[in-house]
Design a protein around this motif. Sequence first.
Motif, PDB file in Angstrom:
ATOM      1  N   CYS A  21       0.860  -1.149   0.019  1.00  0.00           N
ATOM      2  CA  CYS A  21      -0.149   0.074   0.008  1.00  0.00           C
ATOM      3  C   CYS A  21       0.804   1.195   0.030  1.00  0.00           C
ATOM      4  O   CYS A  21       0.543   2.199  -0.710  1.00  0.00           O
ATOM      5  CB  CYS A  21      -0.914   0.197   1.320  1.00  0.00           C
ATOM      6  SG  CYS A  21      -2.263  -0.996   1.200  1.00  0.00           S
ATOM      7  N   LEU A  24       2.376   1.927  -3.399  1.00  0.00           N
ATOM      8  CA  LEU A  24       1.533   2.269  -4.350  1.00  0.00           C
ATOM      9  C   LEU A  24       1.194   3.652  -4.223  1.00  0.00           C
ATOM     10  O   LEU A  24       0.969   4.505  -5.288  1.00  0.00           O
ATOM     11  CB  LEU A  24       0.337   1.198  -4.319  1.00  0.00           C
ATOM     12  CG  LEU A  24       0.544  -0.021  -4.861  1.00  0.00           C
ATOM     13  CD1 LEU A  24      -0.792  -0.819  -4.526  1.00  0.00           C
ATOM     14  CD2 LEU A  24       0.664   0.004  -6.152  1.00  0.00           C
ATOM     15  N   SER A 102      -1.243   3.517   6.399  1.00  0.00           N
ATOM     16  CA  SER A 102      -0.844   2.469   5.992  1.00  0.00           C
ATOM     17  C   SER A 102       0.684   2.124   6.582  1.00  0.00           C
ATOM     18  O   SER A 102       0.858   1.077   7.000  1.00  0.00           O
ATOM     19  CB  SER A 102      -0.306   2.665   4.483  1.00  0.00           C
ATOM     20  OG  SER A 102      -1.575   2.551   3.798  1.00  0.00           O
ATOM     21  N   THR A 131      -7.074   3.515   5.698  1.00  0.00           N
ATOM     22  CA  THR A 131      -6.340   3.546   4.536  1.00  0.00           C
ATOM     23  C   THR A 131      -7.601   3.355   3.408  1.00  0.00           C
ATOM     24  O   THR A 131      -7.497   3.985   2.231  1.00  0.00           O
ATOM     25  CB  THR A 131      -5.422   2.115   4.442  1.00  0.00           C
ATOM     26  OG1 THR A 131      -4.268   2.736   5.401  1.00  0.00           O
ATOM     27  CG2 THR A 131      -4.747   2.537   3.081  1.00  0.00           C
ATOM     28  N   THR A 135      -8.449   6.478   0.729  1.00  0.00           N
ATOM     29  CA  THR A 135      -8.167   6.145  -0.462  1.00  0.00           C
ATOM     30  C   THR A 135      -9.350   6.310  -1.461  1.00  0.00           C
ATOM     31  O   THR A 135      -9.196   6.885  -2.407  1.00  0.00           O
ATOM     32  CB  THR A 135      -7.486   5.028  -0.923  1.00  0.00           C
ATOM     33  OG1 THR A 135      -8.195   3.793  -0.191  1.00  0.00           O
ATOM     34  CG2 THR A 135      -5.921   4.793  -0.464  1.00  0.00           C
ATOM     35  N   ALA A 182      -4.175   0.353  -4.111  1.00  0.00           N
ATOM     36  CA  ALA A 182      -3.790   0.547  -2.767  1.00  0.00           C
ATOM     37  C   ALA A 182      -4.997   0.291  -2.012  1.00  0.00           C
ATOM     38  O   ALA A 182      -4.965  -0.406  -0.830  1.00  0.00           O
ATOM     39  CB  ALA A 182      -3.241   1.618  -2.660  1.00  0.00           C
ATOM     40  N   THR A 185      -5.792  -3.449  -2.040  1.00  0.00           N
ATOM     41  CA  THR A 185      -4.786  -4.165  -1.115  1.00  0.00           C
ATOM     42  C   THR A 185      -5.109  -3.769   0.499  1.00  0.00           C
ATOM     43  O   THR A 185      -4.852  -4.950   1.160  1.00  0.00           O
ATOM     44  CB  THR A 185      -3.301  -3.576  -1.360  1.00  0.00           C
ATOM     45  OG1 THR A 185      -3.193  -3.756  -2.676  1.00  0.00           O
ATOM     46  CG2 THR A 185      -2.352  -4.502  -0.489  1.00  0.00           C
TER      47      THR A 185
END
Length: 221
Positions: A21, A24, A102, A131, A135, A182, A185
């Motif tokens: 993560c 990325l 992350s 996260t 994101t 990301a 993940t």
Amino acid sequence: MKLNLFKRSMIFATFFGSCLCIALIVASLGTTHWIDARARRTSNPMESEGRISFGLFEGHKEINFGYGWRNHDFSVKAGTHPARRWAWLGTASQLAVALASSGGACVLAALASAARARSSPKPILACNCATVLFTIGAMAVWLTEYFLRLQHNVMSEEDLANTWSSDGTADLGLSFWLIVAASITAFINNVCVLVAMADGRDVDTIAPALEEKVNGAIMLY
């Protein structure tokens, strides 16, 4: 109480997921392909051609007026970015928080998998949830700006004055899709943590039960 091997393995797997993560998100911040677009001059569309790509902080522009390509690298920030200030700040700030969460998940996963005593995986779950949340938030802000503005124009005021247009030619680039990866993940990390939390077996919960049976057998004799 000690974690069994399965739980320890699942939590340790999230360490590698969190490292991925981080990689990325950093790659998406450092690359210049959040938007890739083509451009032409409305005054002479058959003889002119342009290619523009930019990220959150830097960009690259190639323009041909009809007598050769001219390459330009440019720095962009809030106020000078093709995206409006609120979109730039919203995307960049949420990615900064996602990167920090992350990193926290990475450290917590390493400590939990290395610890002898049982530790709660809930902080790891919380960091990975953050996260995913931030994101997705960054993607939502960028997509909103893309559909409202960027797909219609990514040109500077100077280029617009020279009759350049990128209307309908802009696409989401690789840098954006790195954030999607990301987020996926981090979600997989959450699945691993939840599986570990659902497995109630621990080393020290099995041993006392066995010891109790042995003691009962001895008392019978």
